[in-house]
Design a protein around this motif. Structure first.
Motif, short mmCIF file in Angstrom:
data_model
loop_
_atom_site.label_atom_id
_atom_site.label_comp_id
_atom_site.label_asym_id
_atom_site.label_seq_id
_atom_site.Cartn_x
_atom_site.Cartn_y
_atom_site.Cartn_z
N SER A 47 0.73 -1.09 -0.16
CA SER A 47 0.09 -0.19 0.05
C SER A 47 1.02 1.21 0.06
O SER A 47 0.27 2.15 -0.59
CB SER A 47 -0.99 -0.15 1.20
OG SER A 47 -0.24 -0.06 2.34
N TYR A 48 2.11 1.15 0.86
CA TYR A 48 2.81 2.20 0.56
C TYR A 48 3.34 2.78 -1.06
O TYR A 48 3.50 3.80 -1.29
CB TYR A 48 4.15 2.13 1.15
CG TYR A 48 4.00 2.26 2.94
CD1 TYR A 48 4.88 3.30 3.47
CD2 TYR A 48 3.05 1.59 3.59
CE1 TYR A 48 4.68 3.67 4.81
CE2 TYR A 48 2.98 2.32 4.94
CZ TYR A 48 3.72 2.93 5.43
OH TYR A 48 3.65 3.00 6.86
N TYR A 49 3.69 1.62 -1.72
CA TYR A 49 3.96 1.90 -3.13
C TYR A 49 2.80 2.35 -3.93
O TYR A 49 2.98 3.44 -4.48
CB TYR A 49 4.16 0.22 -3.80
CG TYR A 49 5.63 -0.22 -3.45
CD1 TYR A 49 6.64 0.24 -3.99
CD2 TYR A 49 5.73 -0.87 -2.37
CE1 TYR A 49 7.95 -0.51 -3.94
CE2 TYR A 49 7.39 -1.32 -2.14
CZ TYR A 49 8.40 -1.22 -2.79
OH TYR A 49 9.50 -1.63 -2.27
N ARG A 50 1.63 1.93 -3.81
CA ARG A 50 0.57 2.62 -4.30
C ARG A 50 0.10 3.95 -3.88
O ARG A 50 0.21 4.84 -4.85
CB ARG A 50 -0.70 1.80 -3.80
CG ARG A 50 -2.03 2.27 -4.70
CD ARG A 50 -3.39 1.62 -4.27
NE ARG A 50 -3.62 2.09 -2.69
CZ ARG A 50 -4.07 1.15 -1.84
NH1 ARG A 50 -4.59 0.05 -2.28
NH2 ARG A 50 -4.12 1.60 -0.64
N ASP A 51 0.35 4.42 -2.59
CA ASP A 51 0.35 5.65 -2.16
C ASP A 51 1.39 6.72 -2.62
O ASP A 51 0.91 7.89 -2.49
CB ASP A 51 -0.06 5.45 -0.39
CG ASP A 51 -1.05 5.03 -0.05
OD1 ASP A 51 -2.08 4.68 -0.81
OD2 ASP A 51 -1.30 4.43 1.16
N ALA A 52 2.55 6.28 -2.92
CA ALA A 52 3.49 6.94 -3.34
C ALA A 52 3.35 7.55 -4.62
O ALA A 52 4.00 8.52 -5.23
CB ALA A 52 4.93 6.28 -3.27
N GLY A 53 2.42 6.86 -5.51
CA GLY A 53 1.92 7.31 -6.92
C GLY A 53 2.65 6.61 -8.09
O GLY A 53 3.55 5.60 -7.65
N GLY A 54 2.17 7.12 -9.20
CA GLY A 54 2.49 6.36 -10.26
C GLY A 54 3.65 6.81 -10.97
O GLY A 54 4.26 6.32 -12.04
N ASP A 55 4.41 7.90 -10.57
CA ASP A 55 5.53 8.33 -11.03
C ASP A 55 6.70 7.92 -10.34
O ASP A 55 6.83 8.25 -9.14
CB ASP A 55 5.74 9.95 -10.93
CG ASP A 55 6.97 10.47 -11.53
OD1 ASP A 55 7.89 9.95 -11.48
OD2 ASP A 55 7.05 11.63 -11.99
N VAL A 56 7.24 6.75 -10.96
CA VAL A 56 8.20 5.92 -10.08
C VAL A 56 9.34 6.89 -9.62
O VAL A 56 9.95 6.37 -8.51
CB VAL A 56 8.72 4.67 -11.01
CG1 VAL A 56 9.90 3.80 -10.36
CG2 VAL A 56 7.57 3.79 -11.57
N GLU A 57 9.88 7.55 -10.38
CA GLU A 57 11.22 8.30 -9.74
C GLU A 57 10.81 9.31 -8.69
O GLU A 57 11.50 9.22 -7.68
CB GLU A 57 11.83 9.32 -10.90
CG GLU A 57 12.31 8.45 -11.88
CD GLU A 57 13.48 7.45 -11.62
OE1 GLU A 57 14.22 7.91 -10.61
OE2 GLU A 57 13.48 6.18 -11.70
N VAL A 58 9.61 9.80 -8.49
CA VAL A 58 9.10 10.38 -7.49
C VAL A 58 8.71 9.63 -6.29
O VAL A 58 9.17 9.83 -5.21
CB VAL A 58 7.86 11.28 -7.75
CG1 VAL A 58 7.42 12.08 -6.47
CG2 VAL A 58 8.35 12.49 -8.65
#
Length: 159
Positions: free
Chosen positions: A75-86
């Protein structure tokens, strides 16, 4: 079953539960690539909503197995968003600072607002490779180290 065996089994089940979104997403991608088409009704067959399956697959596509280096829940990955570098920078900050999911979401929102305000070209994106801070630290403080742009305090006036 002894108490130690029961605790071990519960831990194993908990670990499996944490891995399920990745495993489901990865399995779907494999099936889709092998059979060349989307598998209608798969979400229902898995007992998932179409949205849940989409979310699992999207995250597995964004984060291939070899790039899942952060020891944080899916869920942290999901919450960090779709821009992988950010997202990598946010997850790095989350691990270093002991952030909760709410803090990851808050940091992502603040960073997105800042990127919208200052521009989101590659040169404007966050470049810091590390963030110093204390567990539970105010996200605004740590985000100042994640981004090239200043972090405003709630009372700051803008020109």
């Amino acid at each position: 079953m002894t108490r130690a065996e029961a605790k071990k089994q519960l831990k194993e089940l908990g670990d499996l539960y944490k891995e399920l979104p990745w495993k489901i997403g990865d399995a779907y991608i494999h099936l889709e690539s092998r059979f060349g088409e989307k598998l209608p009704g798969l979400a229902m067959a898995c007992g998932l909503s179409d949205y849940q399956l989409y979310d699992f697959v999207r995250m597995s596509q964004l984060w291939p197995q070899d790039s899942r280096i952060y020891n944080v829940p899916w869920s942290y990955y999901r919450d960090a968003g779709g821009d992988v570098e950010v997202a990598k920078r946010l997850l790095d900050a989350a691990v270093r600072n002991g952030w909760s999911r709410d803090q990851v979401r808050s940091a992502r929102k603040q960073l997105k607002e800042r990127m919208d305000e200052y521009g989101s070209t590659v040169s404007d994106r966050p470049t810091a490779s590390s963030v110093e801070g204390e567990p539970g630290q105010d996200v605004r403080v740590a985000l100042g180290d994640v981004s090239n742009h200043p972090v405003d305090s709630p009372g700051d006036n803008h020109p």
